[in-house]
Design an enzyme around this catalytic site. Structure first.
Site, short mmCIF file in Angstrom:
data_model
loop_
_atom_site.label_atom_id
_atom_site.label_comp_id
_atom_site.label_asym_id
_atom_site.label_seq_id
_atom_site.Cartn_x
_atom_site.Cartn_y
_atom_site.Cartn_z
N ALA A 274 0.82 -1.21 0.00
CA ALA A 274 0.00 0.00 0.00
C ALA A 274 0.85 1.26 0.00
CB ALA A 274 -0.93 -0.01 1.21
N GLY A 275 2.17 1.12 -0.14
CA GLY A 275 3.04 2.29 -0.12
C GLY A 275 3.17 2.89 1.27
N SER B 102 5.07 1.38 3.73
CA SER B 102 6.32 0.88 4.31
C SER B 102 6.15 -0.29 5.25
CB SER B 102 7.06 2.01 5.04
OG SER B 102 7.47 2.97 4.13
N SER B 103 5.37 -1.27 4.83
CA SER B 103 5.26 -2.48 5.67
C SER B 103 6.61 -3.17 5.77
CB SER B 103 4.21 -3.43 5.10
OG SER B 103 4.52 -3.79 3.78
N SER B 104 7.44 -3.11 4.74
CA SER B 104 8.74 -3.81 4.84
C SER B 104 9.66 -3.08 5.82
CB SER B 104 9.40 -3.98 3.47
OG SER B 104 9.59 -2.75 2.84
N GLU C 256 17.55 -4.07 3.40
CA GLU C 256 16.60 -3.90 2.30
C GLU C 256 17.32 -3.78 0.95
OE1 GLU C 256 12.99 -2.19 2.80
OE2 GLU C 256 12.81 -1.36 0.79
N ASP D 212 11.98 5.33 4.53
CA ASP D 212 11.04 4.48 5.25
C ASP D 212 11.63 3.99 6.59
OD1 ASP D 212 9.90 4.85 2.79
OD2 ASP D 212 10.29 2.82 2.09
#
Ligand code: GLA
Length: 409
Positions: free
Chosen positions: A134-135, A137-139, A176, A188
């Site tokens: 969803a943009g 920043s879940s990662s 990342e 992020d």
């Protein structure tokens, strides 16, 4: 009328209960502790991080939770409420190219070790209310949660200060970039680890700055101003995202090189640079289709807007930032070419329904938009957006409320 769908944030107790249960039902015994980290929205300053520019994110109340227990050996075993089965690897085998969602977790342990910290294997259970893809920043939320968890169990003490957290940003960013293989710019991870509740964080990505200079908390009291930050997850997914992100980044690097600069930030006259007009003129002979100049115009104007936006917030004039949000969106739509039909529809509809400002947030090509809205108008704006999506035959969007929230802990 289509009923707007809302995604509520879990309380810290709720998130902790979930991962504690998942841990105990997956592994023998209890975790050593539970840690969590937020997703983010970026108020303004998009695709500026990898250009040594400025960004202004806030942390979401939506967080990723991890229950973790160290092991005697170097094995990593992971379970997630969002994935099937157990992800397993030996830390000594983690390297660029490691596959699967566990790369974001094990990659942090790898990067800590690369930075000279002693970390061993661990068992961990993960659950999250930060929406994926969803943009938001879940990662980074996952990486930051792992970073503060490993920091605690290994007794590193980095999460206890902003300087230490800045080190954890570098670690999670390496995980990342190098292990998960996404060429992102650090916004992020900085947001998830360094934002403060009730504040936006003015990030400055010029190399060589101290922690104090690179991340300045700016009080952002929406409640007192009678405002709400509304996030709209458009549910639009674009499969070519990674390639397009890399292409934008490569264009910026090429333009900087042609101009003889280390980064596009150095175009700024305030830093002794040549200014945008001369930069564009110098690029012209190398830029028949005008693409490089459009990319440069976005980056340089966006850095300037971010500085002005932050100044308004500092002066307690959050209600006046709307025009900067709209100019930022137009720049991303027309010059950086990273918007899409769904994002434009949110912005146009929210504005027509009374929002003070709106723009896409994050990497683009889908994902989420934000709108700054008077508290009394939140339901009207959400309703208008939900109706506009239904009328256009699009997948129903999901709405989140985003009071500036707390960092990884
Ligand atoms: C993604 C990247 C960030 C940043 C934004 C755009 O979120 O992960 O590093 O470049 O896009 O501002």
């Amino acid at each position: 009328m289509t009923e707007p769908q809302w995604l509520e944030a879990w309380s810290v107790e709720e998130g902790a209960r979930r991962v504690d249960e998942l841990f105990t039902s997956s592994f023998d015994g209890s975790p050593e502790g539970v840690w969590s980290a937020p997703g983010r929205v970026n108020l303004i300053g998009e695709h500026t991080d990898y250009n040594a520019g400025l960004c202004l994110p806030t942390a979401l109340p939506h967080r990723t939770f991890i229950a973790l227990r160290p092991r005697e050996d170097d094995r990593v075993r992971l379970v997630s409420a969002q994935a099937e089965g157990v992800w397993e690897a030996n830390l000594s085998d983690i390297a660029p190219g490691t596959r699967g969602w566990g790369a974001y977790v094990a990659g942090v342990a790898w990067a800590l070790a690369e930075a000279g910290h002693k970390v061993g294997g661990f068992d961990a259970a993960v659950d999250s209310c930060v929406p994926f893809g969803a943009g938001l920043s879940s990662s980074a939320a996952l990486e930051a949660a792992v970073a503060v968890a490993l920091d605690a169990v290994a007794g590193l003490g980095l999460a206890g200060s902003d300087t230490g957290r800045t080190e954890l940003v570098a670690v999670t960013r390496r995980a990342e970039n190098e292990i998960a293989g996404a060429p992102t710019g650090g916004l992020d991870q900085s947001a998830s680890l360094r934002c403060r509740e009730g504040h936006a964080l003015l990030l400055d990505f010029r190399p060589g700055l101290s922690a104090l200079e690179s991340g300045v908390p700016v009080p952002f009291d929406l409640d007192t101003a009678g405002l709400t930050l509304l996030v709209v997850d458009t549910k639009a997914e674009h499969s070519h995202v990674d390639g397009e992100y890399g292409a934008r980044r490569a264009a910026c690097e090429r333009a900087a090189k042609l101009l003889g600069l280390d980064s596009l930030r150095e175009i700024a006259p305030a830093l002794g640079g040549m200014g945008i007009d001369r930069a564009l003129a110098e690029l012209e002979p190398h830029d028949a289709d005008g693409v490089l100049r459009r990319r440069v115009r976005h980056v340089v104007s966006e850095i300037d807007r971010t500085a002005r936006f932050a100044n308004l917030v500092r002066e307690g004039r959050a209600a006046d930032v709307g025009p900067f949000m709209l100019a930022s969106h137009a720049s991303m739509r027309d010059d950086y070419e990273i918007s899409c039909r769904e994002l434009d529809l949110v912005v146009d509809t929210a504005m027509a329904a009374g929002a003070l400002g709106a723009r896409m947030t994050g990497g683009g090509f889908g994902g989420s938009a934000i709108a700054l809205v008077n508290q009394a108008d939140v339901d009207t704006v959400a309703q208008a957006v939900a109706d506009a999506f239904a009328d256009a035959g699009l997948t129903a969007p999901v709405f989140l409320l985003a009071p500036p929230s707390a960092p990884a802990a």
